[in-house]
Enzyme design. Structure first.
Site, PDB file in Angstrom:
ATOM      1  N   GLU A   2      26.679  57.158  17.736  1.00  0.00           N
ATOM      2  CA  GLU A   2      26.664  58.864  17.530  1.00  0.00           C
ATOM      3  C   GLU A   2      28.128  59.450  18.269  1.00  0.00           C
ATOM      4  O   GLU A   2      28.553  60.384  17.688  1.00  0.00           O
ATOM      5  CB  GLU A   2      25.698  59.223  18.580  1.00  0.00           C
ATOM      6  CG  GLU A   2      24.179  59.197  17.942  1.00  0.00           C
ATOM      7  CD  GLU A   2      23.457  57.963  17.658  1.00  0.00           C
ATOM      8  OE1 GLU A   2      24.123  56.804  18.378  1.00  0.00           O
ATOM      9  OE2 GLU A   2      22.401  57.959  17.317  1.00  0.00           O
ATOM     10  N   GLY A  28      15.737  53.449  10.594  1.00  0.00           N
ATOM     11  CA  GLY A  28      16.809  53.549  11.427  1.00  0.00           C
ATOM     12  C   GLY A  28      16.016  54.192  12.788  1.00  0.00           C
ATOM     13  O   GLY A  28      16.692  55.014  13.367  1.00  0.00           O
ATOM     14  N   GLU A  40       1.783  51.814  21.660  1.00  0.00           N
ATOM     15  CA  GLU A  40       1.350  51.651  20.347  1.00  0.00           C
ATOM     16  C   GLU A  40       2.529  51.626  19.450  1.00  0.00           C
ATOM     17  O   GLU A  40       2.725  50.992  18.490  1.00  0.00           O
ATOM     18  CB  GLU A  40       0.375  52.736  19.874  1.00  0.00           C
ATOM     19  CG  GLU A  40      -0.919  52.655  20.420  1.00  0.00           C
ATOM     20  CD  GLU A  40      -1.165  53.572  21.700  1.00  0.00           C
ATOM     21  OE1 GLU A  40      -2.429  53.578  22.385  1.00  0.00           O
ATOM     22  OE2 GLU A  40      -0.143  54.176  22.209  1.00  0.00           O
ATOM     23  N   ASN A  73      27.500  49.808  27.306  1.00  0.00           N
ATOM     24  CA  ASN A  73      28.746  50.607  26.865  1.00  0.00           C
ATOM     25  C   ASN A  73      28.267  51.940  27.116  1.00  0.00           C
ATOM     26  O   ASN A  73      29.131  52.953  26.530  1.00  0.00           O
ATOM     27  CB  ASN A  73      29.202  50.190  25.462  1.00  0.00           C
ATOM     28  CG  ASN A  73      28.233  50.385  24.493  1.00  0.00           C
ATOM     29  OD1 ASN A  73      27.279  50.837  24.739  1.00  0.00           O
ATOM     30  ND2 ASN A  73      28.674  50.323  23.286  1.00  0.00           N
ATOM     31  N   HIS A  85     -13.111  63.393  22.519  1.00  0.00           N
ATOM     32  CA  HIS A  85     -11.899  63.112  22.857  1.00  0.00           C
ATOM     33  C   HIS A  85     -11.103  62.204  21.973  1.00  0.00           C
ATOM     34  O   HIS A  85     -11.556  61.500  20.988  1.00  0.00           O
ATOM     35  CB  HIS A  85     -11.995  62.444  24.332  1.00  0.00           C
ATOM     36  CG  HIS A  85     -12.715  60.829  24.313  1.00  0.00           C
ATOM     37  ND1 HIS A  85     -13.925  61.068  24.195  1.00  0.00           N
ATOM     38  CD2 HIS A  85     -12.098  59.728  24.412  1.00  0.00           C
ATOM     39  CE1 HIS A  85     -14.194  59.495  24.017  1.00  0.00           C
ATOM     40  NE2 HIS A  85     -12.925  58.708  24.212  1.00  0.00           N
ATOM     41  N   HIS A  86      -9.823  62.207  22.232  1.00  0.00           N
ATOM     42  CA  HIS A  86      -8.676  61.669  21.066  1.00  0.00           C
ATOM     43  C   HIS A  86      -8.591  62.141  19.840  1.00  0.00           C
ATOM     44  O   HIS A  86      -8.259  61.767  18.742  1.00  0.00           O
ATOM     45  CB  HIS A  86      -9.304  60.238  21.016  1.00  0.00           C
ATOM     46  CG  HIS A  86      -8.734  59.335  22.356  1.00  0.00           C
ATOM     47  ND1 HIS A  86      -8.470  59.791  23.143  1.00  0.00           N
ATOM     48  CD2 HIS A  86      -9.521  58.080  22.675  1.00  0.00           C
ATOM     49  CE1 HIS A  86      -8.283  58.914  24.363  1.00  0.00           C
ATOM     50  NE2 HIS A  86      -9.054  57.663  23.901  1.00  0.00           N
ATOM     51  N   ASP A 128      22.676  49.822  24.970  1.00  0.00           N
ATOM     52  CA  ASP A 128      21.964  50.361  26.268  1.00  0.00           C
ATOM     53  C   ASP A 128      20.886  51.359  26.008  1.00  0.00           C
ATOM     54  O   ASP A 128      19.849  51.621  26.623  1.00  0.00           O
ATOM     55  CB  ASP A 128      22.840  50.381  27.522  1.00  0.00           C
ATOM     56  CG  ASP A 128      24.011  51.469  27.051  1.00  0.00           C
ATOM     57  OD1 ASP A 128      23.945  51.820  25.948  1.00  0.00           O
ATOM     58  OD2 ASP A 128      24.874  51.537  27.714  1.00  0.00           O
ATOM     59  N   GLY A 183      26.142  54.420  26.437  1.00  0.00           N
ATOM     60  CA  GLY A 183      25.403  55.309  25.681  1.00  0.00           C
ATOM     61  C   GLY A 183      25.404  55.305  24.203  1.00  0.00           C
ATOM     62  O   GLY A 183      25.563  53.972  23.859  1.00  0.00           O
ATOM     63  N   ASP A 241     -11.161  53.035  24.047  1.00  0.00           N
ATOM     64  CA  ASP A 241     -12.742  52.830  23.936  1.00  0.00           C
ATOM     65  C   ASP A 241     -13.197  52.778  22.670  1.00  0.00           C
ATOM     66  O   ASP A 241     -14.285  52.082  22.287  1.00  0.00           O
ATOM     67  CB  ASP A 241     -13.276  54.161  24.768  1.00  0.00           C
ATOM     68  CG  ASP A 241     -12.624  55.432  24.253  1.00  0.00           C
ATOM     69  OD1 ASP A 241     -11.740  55.457  23.448  1.00  0.00           O
ATOM     70  OD2 ASP A 241     -13.159  56.536  24.609  1.00  0.00           O
TER      71      ASP A 241
END
Length: 570
Positions: A481, A417, A51, A475, A114-115, A448, A477, A29
């Site tokens: 990590e 990253g 965003e 693969n 608002h916001h 993925d 996941g 708005d």
């Protein structure tokens, strides 16, 4: 009577003058009235799914186009995008963040709207952006608005980092003198230090002449600060052996005779490692000395034998020379450096698949697709001037094993990253190519896990009919990590999406998207040898299944390095 122009028109036309053709963002708005001026100013409104994705997309757009922009609303919108803004700041990417806010009266009366946080403070969000932007403007006074817009946009262009402009709703239609647009924006630094630059060049040429084994080491800021052409001339003319860092990949023509590979600290192959670390003069152009880029700070460059070129200064040994423009110094250096043949025979890439004719028959390959094969095999499928975008982790490190043809631009976010960045960036990069009427391909490699964060932007790609080839690495996941910590831990697992169905769920009609499911080397070979796939003008979505416990060799080393670094930090 002098011609006038609405402030919103002025803002968007100034962006158009800088080369922007598409504006990313999400409507709300507090920016709706301003959005009415976007298209009549010669810009296309993109309209992203959220965003954060818009910020990622504007970053990718800027890396290809030269500048990007995002338009959100105050509070909820801008804070959704702030992570992307921080990434652009960290990685020297010029993105303009436009924020629609309540009227000046609401600001002055500290209205509870608002916001906002409900405390009447409309500056709190802008204050958050202060640390991750290089210039800010809150357009509260029509008499200074044009000057403020120009100041901020010029700073964005010159420093190659994000800026912030807040536009209250009642300022959108305020009238400005239209002739202000006739005054060109100042895009280059006003600092004239030609004499100092010439002295520096004399010193550098002397050092090169005295050195027995001088080399170039090319890093990420070569592309960020627009000196690719200057570096190319310098490397070609001098014949000096030239290496890249991981973040510098794509900033040198890898087909040049004196291109000699990637330097990655302790994890570099022995011949390259010895050549770089034993050089008695390293000309290090556009450094970013982050942990990953320096192989967890295992690079061994002797400072007294290194010359570092930055935007705004040059460091020779332990001496720092301020007010020296990198572009100007490189231009002067390339003009005066003696021409000579390369210092060594042509560098041979460690791959036997650069020529498509060497590909093994598909009937002989029932094996799964492994990283050791994939990235080297892709070398012969890539085309000149491709834009290749890789998500952090598996894809970004795997691509180091590929050889690029001339003109390829590599896009990654190695320093910041932020997981999921690459999908939005691919949308932005492909749109920049479309705006430039380029026939080049945008190719995305994403895992993925990362894809699940920003998959919605595939719908934006479809809506704008962009040319993107998506290789989704399925693969199970978060691979990098797993190699850092928790190989079989549940927190590195993800939900099993039906990835091939996503384009249809997001609205694809028949023919909008090419869907491919590949599980073996045979499948991969058939796809890479398919001319229709290679030349497709629409989105190509490839779900590429790979073993959960497989990874590029260097990723395993990076995982070990990160694990050790985290252990030391704790």
């Amino acid at each position: 009577m002098a011609a006038t122009i609405a402030l919103a028109d002025y803002l968007f036309l100034r962006l158009h003058q800088l080369g922007l053709r598409s504006l990313h963002g999400v409507p709300g708005d507090y920016n709706l009235v301003a959005l009415d001026y976007v298209e009549k100013s010669g810009l296309t409104w993109v309209g992203n799914c959220n965003e954060l994705n818009a910020g990622y997309a504007a970053d990718g757009y800027a890396r290809v186009n030269g500048i990007g922009a995002v338009f959100t609303v105050i509070g909820v919108g801008e804070l959704s995008a702030i992570n992307a803004c921080a990434g652009s700041y960290a990685e020297n990417v010029p993105v303009v963040y436009l924020v629609g806010s309540p009227s000046r009266t609401a600001h002055q009366h500290k209205a509870i709207l608002h916001h906002t946080l409900g405390d009447g403070n409309f500056d709190v969000f802008a204050d958050m952006f202060n640390r991750i932007t290089v210039a800010q403007a809150k357009l509260m006074d029509v008499h200074s608005a044009a000057q403020e817009i120009d100041r901020v946009l010029e700073t964005c262009w010159r420093l190659k980092r994000p800026v912030y402009i807040r536009l209250p709703t009642d300022m959108v239609t305020q009238k400005l003198d239209a002739t202000l647009l006739d005054v060109p924006l100042v895009k280059e630094s006003l600092v004239d230090n030609a004499e100092g630059e010439s002295i520096i060049v004399d010193r550098i040429l002397g050092d090169i002449h005295e050195a027995k084994s001088p080399i170039f080491l090319v890093d990420a800021n070569v592309s960020r600060f627009g000196v690719l052409d200057e570096v190319d001339v310098l490397v070609r003319k001098s014949g000096l052996l030239t290496y890249v860092t991981p973040m510098g990949k794509g900033n040198i023509n890898e087909s040049l005779e004196n291109f000699s590979g990637m330097y990655f600290g302790a994890f570099t192959d022995e011949s390259t490692k010895e050549a770089v670390e034993n050089s008695d003069l390293v000309l290090y152009i556009g450094p970013i000395k982050s942990d990953v880029n320096t192989a967890w700070f295992t690079t061994k460059l002797q400072q007294e034998q290194t010359i570092e070129f930055y935007n705004g200064h040059v460091e020779i040994g332990y001496a720092k020379y301020e007010g020296i423009q990198m572009k100007a110094v490189l231009q002067k250096l390339s003009a005066r450096i003696p021409s000579s043949p390369p210092h060594s025979p042509k560098f041979e890439w460690a791959s036997t698949t650069n020529n498509p004719t060497t590909a093994v028959s598909v009937h002989q390959m029932p094996e799964p697709i492994l990283h050791e094969y994939l990235w080297k095999r892709l070398s012969s499928w890539f085309q000149p001037n491709d834009i290749i975008i890789t998500e952090n982790g598996t894809a970004n490190i795997g691509i180091w094993d590929s050889k690029f043809p001339p003109g390829v631009q590599a896009i990654n976010q190695t320093l910041w990253g932020s997981i999921g960045y690459s999908v939005g960036a691919a949308q932005g990069a492909a749109l920049a190519l479309k705006d430039a009427r380029s026939e080049s391909r945008t190719i995305l490699f994403v895992g993925d896990g990362s894809f699940q964060l920003t998959a919605q932007e595939v719908s934006t790609m479809m809506r704008h009919k962009l040319r993107v080839t998506i290789f989704l690495i399925e693969n199970e996941g978060y691979t990098i990590e797993r190699f850092i910590h928790g190989m079989n831990a549940g927190y590195n697992d993800i939900g099993p999406w039906k990835y091939k169905d996503i384009p249809k769920v997001l609205g694809a009609s028949d023919g909008d998207v090419g869907i491919h499911d590949i599980r073996t080397k045979a499948d991969l070979e058939a796809l890479l040898l398919d001319k229709d796939f290679a030349t497709a003008k629409n989105i190509q979505f490839v779900e590429m299944h790979m073993p959960k416990d497989d990874a590029p060799k260097l990723l395993k080393a990076v995982g070990e390095g990160a694990a050790k670094s985290n252990s030391r930090d704790s």
